[in-house]
Write a protein that holds these residues in place. Sequence first.
Motif, PDB file in Angstrom:
ATOM      1  N   UNK A 162      60.644  49.568  29.862  1.00 47.29           N
ATOM      2  CA  UNK A 162      61.987  49.401  30.428  1.00 47.29           C
ATOM      3  C   UNK A 162      63.014  49.187  29.320  1.00 47.29           C
ATOM      4  N   UNK A 163      64.222  49.674  29.566  1.00 44.25           N
ATOM      5  CA  UNK A 163      65.354  49.314  28.723  1.00 44.25           C
ATOM      6  C   UNK A 163      66.451  48.755  29.622  1.00 44.25           C
ATOM      7  N   UNK A 164      67.254  47.872  29.060  1.00 46.35           N
ATOM      8  CA  UNK A 164      68.308  47.193  29.807  1.00 46.35           C
ATOM      9  C   UNK A 164      69.658  47.544  29.193  1.00 46.35           C
ATOM     10  N   UNK A 165      70.639  47.818  30.054  1.00 48.75           N
ATOM     11  CA  UNK A 165      72.009  48.043  29.590  1.00 48.75           C
ATOM     12  C   UNK A 165      72.825  46.833  30.009  1.00 48.75           C
ATOM     13  N   UNK A 166      73.316  46.088  29.029  1.00 50.29           N
ATOM     14  CA  UNK A 166      73.975  44.805  29.266  1.00 50.29           C
ATOM     15  C   UNK A 166      75.267  44.700  28.471  1.00 50.29           C
ATOM     16  N   UNK A 167      76.154  43.820  28.933  1.00 50.06           N
ATOM     17  CA  UNK A 167      77.402  43.597  28.211  1.00 50.06           C
ATOM     18  C   UNK A 167      77.632  42.139  27.899  1.00 50.06           C
ATOM     19  N   UNK A 168      76.677  41.258  28.211  1.00 44.70           N
ATOM     20  CA  UNK A 168      76.872  39.829  27.948  1.00 44.70           C
ATOM     21  C   UNK A 168      75.770  39.295  27.048  1.00 44.70           C
ATOM     22  N   UNK A 169      76.082  38.222  26.351  1.00 42.61           N
ATOM     23  CA  UNK A 169      75.092  37.627  25.460  1.00 42.61           C
ATOM     24  C   UNK A 169      73.893  37.101  26.237  1.00 42.61           C
ATOM     25  N   UNK A 170      74.133  36.578  27.442  1.00 42.90           N
ATOM     26  CA  UNK A 170      73.022  36.050  28.234  1.00 42.90           C
ATOM     27  C   UNK A 170      72.146  37.180  28.758  1.00 42.90           C
ATOM     28  N   UNK A 171      72.749  38.320  29.047  1.00 45.19           N
ATOM     29  CA  UNK A 171      71.988  39.468  29.500  1.00 45.19           C
ATOM     30  C   UNK A 171      71.080  40.028  28.427  1.00 45.19           C
ATOM     31  N   UNK A 172      71.595  40.166  27.206  1.00 48.84           N
ATOM     32  CA  UNK A 172      70.746  40.701  26.135  1.00 48.84           C
ATOM     33  C   UNK A 172      69.647  39.707  25.786  1.00 48.84           C
ATOM     34  N   UNK A 180      61.863  43.684  26.727  1.00 47.44           N
ATOM     35  CA  UNK A 180      62.474  44.991  26.962  1.00 47.44           C
ATOM     36  C   UNK A 180      63.482  45.314  25.858  1.00 47.44           C
ATOM     37  N   UNK A 181      63.581  46.574  25.520  1.00 49.84           N
ATOM     38  CA  UNK A 181      64.632  47.000  24.606  1.00 49.84           C
ATOM     39  C   UNK A 181      65.978  46.940  25.329  1.00 49.84           C
ATOM     40  N   UNK A 182      67.048  46.770  24.557  1.00 45.83           N
ATOM     41  CA  UNK A 182      68.359  46.566  25.163  1.00 45.83           C
ATOM     42  C   UNK A 182      69.417  47.450  24.502  1.00 45.83           C
ATOM     43  N   UNK A 195      76.186  40.529  20.843  1.00 43.27           N
ATOM     44  CA  UNK A 195      75.164  41.349  21.473  1.00 43.27           C
ATOM     45  C   UNK A 195      74.093  41.790  20.483  1.00 43.27           C
ATOM     46  N   UNK A 196      74.382  41.718  19.217  1.00 45.24           N
ATOM     47  CA  UNK A 196      73.473  42.220  18.192  1.00 45.24           C
ATOM     48  C   UNK A 196      72.211  41.363  18.106  1.00 45.24           C
ATOM     49  N   UNK A 197      71.117  41.994  17.720  1.00 41.44           N
ATOM     50  CA  UNK A 197      69.866  41.261  17.553  1.00 41.44           C
ATOM     51  C   UNK A 197      68.672  42.181  17.649  1.00 41.44           C
ATOM     52  N   UNK A 198      67.462  41.615  17.688  1.00 39.24           N
ATOM     53  CA  UNK A 198      66.243  42.426  17.711  1.00 39.24           C
ATOM     54  C   UNK A 198      66.184  43.351  18.923  1.00 39.24           C
ATOM     55  N   UNK A 199      65.655  44.535  18.715  1.00 41.57           N
ATOM     56  CA  UNK A 199      65.408  45.503  19.791  1.00 41.57           C
ATOM     57  C   UNK A 199      66.668  45.809  20.599  1.00 41.57           C
ATOM     58  N   UNK A 200      67.820  45.752  19.942  1.00 43.83           N
ATOM     59  CA  UNK A 200      69.085  45.978  20.641  1.00 43.83           C
ATOM     60  C   UNK A 200      69.940  46.988  19.885  1.00 43.83           C
ATOM     61  N   UNK A 201      70.412  47.992  20.600  1.00 42.24           N
ATOM     62  CA  UNK A 201      71.361  48.970  20.074  1.00 42.24           C
ATOM     63  C   UNK A 201      72.721  48.657  20.678  1.00 42.24           C
ATOM     64  N   UNK A 202      73.718  48.393  19.851  1.00 37.85           N
ATOM     65  CA  UNK A 202      75.062  48.079  20.336  1.00 37.85           C
ATOM     66  C   UNK A 202      75.907  49.351  20.291  1.00 37.85           C
ATOM     67  N   UNK A 203      76.612  49.631  21.386  1.00 41.14           N
ATOM     68  CA  UNK A 203      77.448  50.831  21.466  1.00 41.14           C
ATOM     69  C   UNK A 203      78.722  50.492  22.232  1.00 41.14           C
ATOM     70  N   UNK A 204      79.746  51.320  22.125  1.00 44.93           N
ATOM     71  CA  UNK A 204      81.030  50.962  22.731  1.00 44.93           C
ATOM     72  C   UNK A 204      81.623  52.048  23.620  1.00 44.93           C
ATOM     73  N   UNK A 205      80.846  53.096  23.900  1.00 45.27           N
ATOM     74  CA  UNK A 205      81.343  54.190  24.741  1.00 45.27           C
ATOM     75  C   UNK A 205      80.215  54.600  25.684  1.00 45.27           C
ATOM     76  N   UNK A 206      80.414  54.420  26.992  1.00 45.33           N
ATOM     77  CA  UNK A 206      79.365  54.733  27.958  1.00 45.33           C
ATOM     78  C   UNK A 206      78.934  56.193  27.904  1.00 45.33           C
ATOM     79  N   UNK A 207      79.810  57.065  27.470  1.00 43.86           N
ATOM     80  CA  UNK A 207      79.460  58.491  27.417  1.00 43.86           C
ATOM     81  C   UNK A 207      78.387  58.765  26.369  1.00 43.86           C
ATOM     82  N   UNK A 208      78.201  57.820  25.458  1.00 41.19           N
ATOM     83  CA  UNK A 208      77.159  57.975  24.419  1.00 41.19           C
ATOM     84  C   UNK A 208      75.781  57.535  24.912  1.00 41.19           C
ATOM     85  N   UNK A 209      75.745  56.833  26.036  1.00 43.18           N
ATOM     86  CA  UNK A 209      74.481  56.240  26.473  1.00 43.18           C
ATOM     87  C   UNK A 209      73.381  57.248  26.730  1.00 43.18           C
TER      88      UNK A 209
END
Length: 216
Positions: A162-172, A180-182, A195-209
Amino acid sequence: MINPIGLVIFDCDGVLVDSERIAVRVNIALGAELGWPLTEAEVIERFIGRSSMSIGEQIAARLGRGVADTWADRFDLAHRQAVDAGLTAVDGINDALDEITQPTCVASSGTHEKMRHTLGRTGLYRRFEGRIFSATEVAHGKPAPDLFLHAAATMGVPPAACVVVEDSQYGVQAARAAGMRCFGYAGGLTPAHRLEGPDTVVFDDMRKLPGLLDAA
């Protein structure tokens, strides 16, 4: 070897619907009226990504249970009115959902009633109907892993796939705790560094997802 993605778990507020700004605005106004003046940064730090129960506990500890109940009632009314007045989907999310090929679901700190309202107002409910999970279904909300593990188990997908798409620190944090990867969306209110940290990719445009998912 990294598991192929078997399920993409979306948070709701701030990831699918652009509702976090409404929540912050309403909480600032209520805090000023009810005795707990809060800045935007403080609301984001304390409340964004947390369940209504967790937020209520914080308010009760500060102002008492009676005020916390009043706050909750007034928040629900003001939030609903603001959603009806002009809630929009997160920029680019419909484009992203059109391209994503992996199975998807929603797992949110919000209640089912709230999600039916916000996802319904933005036309997104039909995309996830029958695959929507709320923190009200588990013992502990984010940052505990319970909700994401519940969603994965119900959907029949092991956490590692599973991977998770989150926008909050508590979610990641919850995603990492669930194994799960995030993908941390930094196009909203939470600063990217939170949001940065292990197993997490930070991005800023939903079209890139979709491309990020395919490359994961």
